[in-house]
Each structure stands twice: as C-alpha cells, then as structure tokens.
Design an enzyme around this catalytic site. Sequence first.
Site, mmCIF file in Angstrom:
data_model
loop_
_atom_site.group_PDB
_atom_site.id
_atom_site.type_symbol
_atom_site.label_atom_id
_atom_site.label_comp_id
_atom_site.label_asym_id
_atom_site.label_seq_id
_atom_site.Cartn_x
_atom_site.Cartn_y
_atom_site.Cartn_z
ATOM 1 N N LYS A 272 -11.681 -6.700 13.383
ATOM 2 C CA LYS A 272 -12.047 -5.287 13.202
ATOM 3 C C LYS A 272 -11.115 -4.417 14.028
ATOM 4 C CE LYS A 272 -13.781 -4.763 17.501
ATOM 5 N NZ LYS A 272 -13.158 -3.847 18.524
ATOM 6 N N GLY B 280 -13.229 -13.283 18.682
ATOM 7 C CA GLY B 280 -14.241 -14.215 19.169
ATOM 8 C C GLY B 280 -15.628 -13.863 18.683
ATOM 9 N N ASP C 110 -20.316 -6.924 19.964
ATOM 10 C CA ASP C 110 -19.688 -6.765 18.646
ATOM 11 C C ASP C 110 -20.223 -7.745 17.605
ATOM 12 O OD1 ASP C 110 -18.110 -4.859 19.835
ATOM 13 O OD2 ASP C 110 -16.279 -6.056 19.835
#
EC number: 2.7.1.148
Length: 287
Positions: free
Chosen positions: A11, A101, A135
């Site tokens: 992203k 990650g 996230d």
Amino acid sequence: MPSISVHAYAKINLGLFITGKRDDGYHNLETIFAPVSWHDTLCFSPADAISMRCTNADLPTDGSNLCIRAARSLQEYAGVGDGVSIELDKQVPFGAGLGGGSSDAATVLRVLNGFWNINATVEDLHPLAVKLGADVPYFLEMEGLAYAGGIGDELTDLHAGLPWHVVTVFPAEHISTAWAYGNFHRRFGQSRPDIRTIAADLSGIGDTGRLELFENDFQSAVFEQFPKVRRVHTDLLEAGAVFASLSGSGSAVYGLFETAMDARRAIERQRASYPTNLTPPGFSMRQ
C-alpha cells in the site's frame, strides 16, 4: 488439501496526519490507504506444525515473524491443531512504509481461515489483525482506497481506486517506525483537510488541484535525515508526476502520473538505481 499460492499486495499512504498521542503510547492518525501492485507471494502447504521459509535471508522465520505470529494467533483463536508450511517470496521492501509485513500477516489470516476450515467472519478476525499491527486490518478487510482513523485500524471503504498511474520507488533506506515517530515535526491541534471527502471526490474525477492537501507528517523529518529519499521525490516531480509523497514513514516514495508514457519514463529513470513498481489506475487487491 493442495498447496495454495496467494499474492500479498503493498500500500501507499495518500496523506498522513498524526493527530495526537494516546495514553497507551500509540499515536492517532488520519490517512488514506491505496493499494499498489507491488507484492509478495505466499505459498501454503499442509503440515503437522507451523513453519516458514523466506527467500530473503535478512528476515527471521521464527516466532518473531508476523506470518508465524498470525498463524499462531489464528490457531489459538480457533482451537485447531493443524499446522501449515508457509513459503514467502519476499519482493516488497521492508522498512519502506509499504506495509509489506502487515499485508503478509493479513494474507496468512485470510488464507488459513479457509485452509483450516475455521470460516470466521472478517469482524471475528479484526481483533487478531489489530494485535498484529495497525495496518493489518486494512489488508484483511479492504480492496481499494480506504480512509483510516484511530491508529490506522478504524476503516471506511471508499469503494474506489486511484485514477492515476502510480510509480513507487524504494531508495534503499530502511527507516524504523520508532525512529519516525520519535522525530516527526509535531503539529497536534492544527486544522486539517477533510481527506476522507476529498479522496472520495478525487478518485472519481481525477482532480489534481487538491492533491497538495495530502501532506505526510513524517516527510520533512525523513527528507532532512535521508537526502536520497528527498532526491527521489524531486526526481519524480521533475519526471512529470502531478503529485509525489513519502509513503507511511518511508523510505518509499511514490508519484502519481496522468499518462502511462510519463510513468514508464519515470520508472526507467529510477530502476537502474532502486527497486521500483508501476501500478495501473484503479488497481484493486482482489483483482
């Protein structure tokens, strides 16, 4: 069950405003998440225990890895005894502000939810995702543009994608999130644009006039400390980007281009020096 291979997409952040520090030590923020086509590939195979291999020797594959943590948290949540062998082809740079990650961890939750026949809802998995990282819920729950508040876990789906070609460059600087939060230029309490509304409008009409409102509160500190990152930002603008910015806490930088030709030229200028990615307009993680 046969092996399954899945892409885990990265992203970028369109704007990132840090709005305050919480009692638990985390920071509240506002940002717009947008997916890019840069991706890792994870292969899941049946096994008696949870294990992992990775193509990048610099990444640990023990219990500290987010993929292992995600698998174990889901195993504990569901009370299952099944294992899995995970092979991670790591292509998204780490320490880049691209959420690689976190995307890997979300992919583990999503795939193993079916692989182990748990069939939990996204709402059920949300608390597990938050514990793994701020996230992670975005990658678990969203497909395209999303507004994020809280620590990044309070999401609103904007049901859209970016209407520009996105060139993302990793200037080979690994910036820790801890350093970024310890050095950004604080401006708590200052007025901020309504990025949720603006982003929803921009995605439909491709209006470049308000892109400058999407500031990143980490950017000035990162540019001061890491001149290579600033140089890439300048290069993208000189190559014709209508907007360029740091992603997350960096060091990845992206530029938005109106034409495929300009985007390809920008890529050619950067790829000899740094890893790069070109994402087409309207990209979705579930394509």
